[in-house]
Write a protein that holds these residues in place. Structure first.
Motif, PDB file in Angstrom:
ATOM      1  N   MET A   3       0.796  -0.984   0.121  1.00 45.35           N
ATOM      2  CA  MET A   3       0.196   0.097   0.117  1.00 45.35           C
ATOM      3  C   MET A   3       0.922   1.137  -0.091  1.00 45.35           C
ATOM      4  O   MET A   3       1.817   1.172   0.697  1.00 45.35           O
ATOM      5  N   TYR A 119     -11.633  -8.577   2.841  1.00 45.25           N
ATOM      6  CA  TYR A 119     -10.991  -8.138   4.170  1.00 45.25           C
ATOM      7  C   TYR A 119     -11.219  -6.627   4.317  1.00 45.25           C
ATOM      8  O   TYR A 119     -11.632  -6.083   5.429  1.00 45.25           O
TER       9      TYR A 119
ATOM     10  N   GLU B  87       4.309  -7.382   2.285  1.00 49.65           N
ATOM     11  CA  GLU B  87       3.844  -6.539   3.397  1.00 49.65           C
ATOM     12  C   GLU B  87       3.105  -5.095   3.049  1.00 49.65           C
ATOM     13  O   GLU B  87       3.745  -4.453   2.277  1.00 49.65           O
ATOM     14  N   PRO B  88       1.730  -5.176   3.329  1.00 46.89           N
ATOM     15  CA  PRO B  88       1.169  -3.944   3.017  1.00 46.89           C
ATOM     16  C   PRO B  88       1.682  -2.593   3.438  1.00 46.89           C
ATOM     17  O   PRO B  88       1.878  -1.604   2.870  1.00 46.89           O
ATOM     18  N   GLU B 104      -4.111  -0.167  16.712  1.00 42.25           N
ATOM     19  CA  GLU B 104      -5.089  -0.691  15.717  1.00 42.25           C
ATOM     20  C   GLU B 104      -4.937  -0.841  14.462  1.00 42.25           C
ATOM     21  O   GLU B 104      -5.193  -1.593  13.517  1.00 42.25           O
ATOM     22  N   VAL B 105      -3.622   0.219  13.973  1.00 38.52           N
ATOM     23  CA  VAL B 105      -3.557   0.464  12.357  1.00 38.52           C
ATOM     24  C   VAL B 105      -2.699  -0.813  12.254  1.00 38.52           C
ATOM     25  O   VAL B 105      -2.901  -1.396  11.232  1.00 38.52           O
ATOM     26  N   SER B 107      -2.693  -3.718  13.589  1.00 37.72           N
ATOM     27  CA  SER B 107      -3.261  -4.991  13.518  1.00 37.72           C
ATOM     28  C   SER B 107      -4.188  -5.097  12.345  1.00 37.72           C
ATOM     29  O   SER B 107      -4.490  -6.140  11.681  1.00 37.72           O
ATOM     30  N   PHE B 108      -4.444  -3.906  11.790  1.00 38.02           N
ATOM     31  CA  PHE B 108      -5.254  -3.945  10.507  1.00 38.02           C
ATOM     32  C   PHE B 108      -4.341  -4.414   9.439  1.00 38.02           C
ATOM     33  O   PHE B 108      -4.872  -5.308   8.685  1.00 38.02           O
ATOM     34  N   TRP B 109      -3.265  -3.755   9.293  1.00 35.49           N
ATOM     35  CA  TRP B 109      -2.322  -4.054   8.231  1.00 35.49           C
ATOM     36  C   TRP B 109      -1.814  -5.577   8.368  1.00 35.49           C
ATOM     37  O   TRP B 109      -1.733  -6.246   7.346  1.00 35.49           O
ATOM     38  N   ASN B 110      -1.637  -5.935   9.544  1.00 35.88           N
ATOM     39  CA  ASN B 110      -1.169  -7.203   9.659  1.00 35.88           C
ATOM     40  C   ASN B 110      -2.147  -8.303   9.352  1.00 35.88           C
ATOM     41  O   ASN B 110      -1.720  -9.370   8.918  1.00 35.88           O
ATOM     42  N   GLY B 111      -3.279  -7.976   9.680  1.00 34.66           N
ATOM     43  CA  GLY B 111      -4.600  -8.800   9.360  1.00 34.66           C
ATOM     44  C   GLY B 111      -4.423  -8.941   7.910  1.00 34.66           C
ATOM     45  O   GLY B 111      -4.577 -10.196   7.255  1.00 34.66           O
ATOM     46  N   LEU B 112      -4.436  -7.899   7.281  1.00 37.74           N
ATOM     47  CA  LEU B 112      -4.408  -8.105   5.673  1.00 37.74           C
ATOM     48  C   LEU B 112      -3.110  -8.884   5.053  1.00 37.74           C
ATOM     49  O   LEU B 112      -3.193  -9.740   4.281  1.00 37.74           O
ATOM     50  N   ASN B 115      -3.764 -12.459   5.513  1.00 37.48           N
ATOM     51  CA  ASN B 115      -4.643 -12.842   4.716  1.00 37.48           C
ATOM     52  C   ASN B 115      -4.257 -13.167   3.318  1.00 37.48           C
ATOM     53  O   ASN B 115      -4.256 -14.043   2.758  1.00 37.48           O
ATOM     54  N   ILE B 116      -3.546 -12.349   2.919  1.00 39.51           N
ATOM     55  CA  ILE B 116      -2.780 -12.575   1.489  1.00 39.51           C
ATOM     56  C   ILE B 116      -1.748 -13.588   1.462  1.00 39.51           C
ATOM     57  O   ILE B 116      -1.851 -14.443   0.664  1.00 39.51           O
TER      58      ILE B 116
END
Lengths: 129, 129
Positions: A3, A119, B87-88, B104-105, B107-112, B115-116
């Motif tokens: 990103m 997601y 890594e996004p 929070e940010v 954990s959001f990117w890490n979740g993505l 996922n990928i």
DNA sequence: TGTAATTCCTACCAATTTGGTAGTATAATA
DNA sequence: TATTATACTACCAAATTGGTAGGAATTACA
């Protein structure tokens, strides 16, 4: 597969606005809090503004605020404003390709595409508060 | 959020090698079949070769072939050779950040990220045959 | 042993994207 | 009407992307 800062900063901007639901928040305030240059933030927020995701207050005590409630903003909605459609491969929306139903490579990339989008569309700004 | 041609061509190369398990396949043959320039393919396949994903036959009748069975190649393994870690956001593997457990940010990117990676590591070359 | 076929390596390059900066115009309001 | 904001336009450097060019090294085979 990364990103760009545009997308990441757009998310940060929106989280800041969400935390300040009452009034207007100026670029300067966000800039100081997040340590990102005013000018660059200005450029990114103008994309959000043109897309109608935020509304503008001009003049003294002006700035930006959300037009909807935080839980009404899908994160995907925000990211697509700055990043465009998040298609891993150009064939995803290529209407000239007529082999999609049999192409293994297409179905692989399309699966990834759907994965990423579901997601980011599954989470909202409210998840960051 | 797009995959570069390097990653996409690398996958195409590997599929071609998987379909030709018996012997060596030359860059020229892949180039003609897939309509990608020899020189560019050469550059990409050298990354795969250095990473030990394919083995080389020099000289006449040479070319490349797989070193493992198709079902032993995760697609993620192939993509990471040309794309690096997917890594996004740069904070994913930033060891200087000590706020990951509350951010929070992150954990959001890490979740993505997870996922990928679980998507691409869940599929193998054998799925393309 | 020579030659054709093949990879290997280094260097170069143009176009695009990324990540900004600078300056001025415009708008709102205290 | 002065001040405080955003809006707009233009510019720019660095990195990435997507290649190309040319020759050296290696091997098969006639």
């Amino acid at each position: 597969m990364k990103m760009s800062t545009r997308g990441r900063y757009a998310l940060i901007i929106m989280i800041n606005l969400a935390k300040n639901e009452e009034g207007y928040l100026s670029i300067k305030e966000i800039s100081e809090k997040e340590n990102i240059s005013i000018k660059y933030l200005e450029k990114i927020i103008s994309l959000l503004s043109k897309a109608g995701l935020v509304c503008v207050g001009h003049g003294k005590n002006g700035g930006y605020k959300l037009v909807k409630k935080p839980n009404e903003y899908k994160i995907g909605e925000i990211l697509r404003v700055t990043e465009g459609p998040m298609e891993p491969a150009p064939c995803i929306n290529d209407s000239n390709c007529d082999k999609k139903d049999t192409c293994e490579v297409y179905s692989f990339w399309n699966g990834l595409y759907e994965n990423i989008n579901s997601y980011v569309d599954d989470k909202t700004l409210a998840d960051f508060l």
